[in-house]
Design a protein around this motif. Structure first.
Motif: not given
Length: 255
Positions: A210, A235, A237, A243, A247
């Motif tokens: 992330v 991913r 974010s 947020a 995520a």
């Protein structure tokens, strides 16, 4: 679903606790392992004057600057403050009137390119630009402002250095399941890589990343380039806590 694998939060000390608590409350195993150490430098912030632009590259820059200013000193009239991302802008609002702050719009990448577009859209007359930063960092914005006629002064207010992980911390990445790793800067990527090298360990066979920016994602994708296509999942974010929570939760609960 891969629920036994931990979430590893690597932001500097003091930045992870609220997010970690929210993730634990959602049932995730969380490890707080800062990748970088932040050390304030004993320097005074610059004296600002009308027409100046004061750019803050991070929340650490905001904290370091305003810890060095008298708390009773108001933000000077006619000085614009600029934030590279939403989290930095939020920190600035504790010290600077909202109408004096320039920052990328919600959802825009938290980077110098986004901020430069905002500065150009406002049409500021080039004058003095003060960039509040760490001792080392990306110089792209300084060069771009100089090319547009600004006199640029970079002020190192803090130092970032790798936080060397011990073997047990490094081993968490390669534990059972697929770990979810939060990385928010290229320097953090390099610091984790350095810790792994020191322990004669490699990046884990599989990893969920992330992150806030495609540059960081690309760095990890290069590291995993010779591995199976599904070894790394990424991913992106937004930088705000809500947020990031969503995520990381989605990443940790994905297959």
């Amino acid at each position: 679903m891969d629920l036994i694998a931990p979430v590893v939060l690597t932001r500097p000390a003091g930045r992870n606790a609220p997010l970690a608590a929210a993730l634990r409350a959602a049932g995730l195993a969380v490890v707080e392992a800062p990748a970088l150490k932040i050390e304030r430098l004993a320097v005074a912030p610059p004296v600002l004057q009308v027409g100046d632009l004061c750019v803050f590259v991070s929340r650490q820059a905001v904290d370091a600057c305003f810890d060095g200013r008298c708390a009773a000193t108001p933000w000077p009239d006619g000085v614009r403050a600029a934030a590279v991302g939403a989290a930095t802008a939020q920190a600035l609002r504790l010290h600077v009137p909202a109408d004096a702050i320039l920052a990328p719009a919600e959802g825009a990448p938290p980077d110098s390119e986004s901020l430069l577009a905002v500065i150009e859209a406002v049409g500021l007359v080039p004058g003095r630009a003060h960039i509040m930063r760490a001792q080392q960092g990306r110089d792209w914005l300084a060069r771009q402002l100089q090319a547009r006629g600004w006199s640029v002064y970079c002020h190192a207010l803090y130092r970032r250095s790798p936080a060397i992980w011990d073997r047990d911390t490094c081993a968490i990445l390669a534990g059972p399941g697929r770990c979810t790793l939060l990385l928010t800067s290229l320097e953090a990527v390099d610091a984790v890589a350095d810790s792994l090298r020191r322990q004669a360990m490699d990046w884990p066979a599989t990893l969920k990343l992330v992150t806030l920016h495609e540059r960081i994602a690309r760095r990890l994708q290069c590291i995993y380039a010779d591995r199976p296509a599904d070894a790394l999942t990424v991913r992106l974010s937004a930088p705000d806590e809500a947020a990031l929570f969503q995520a990381i939760l989605a990443s940790a609960r994905s297959a």
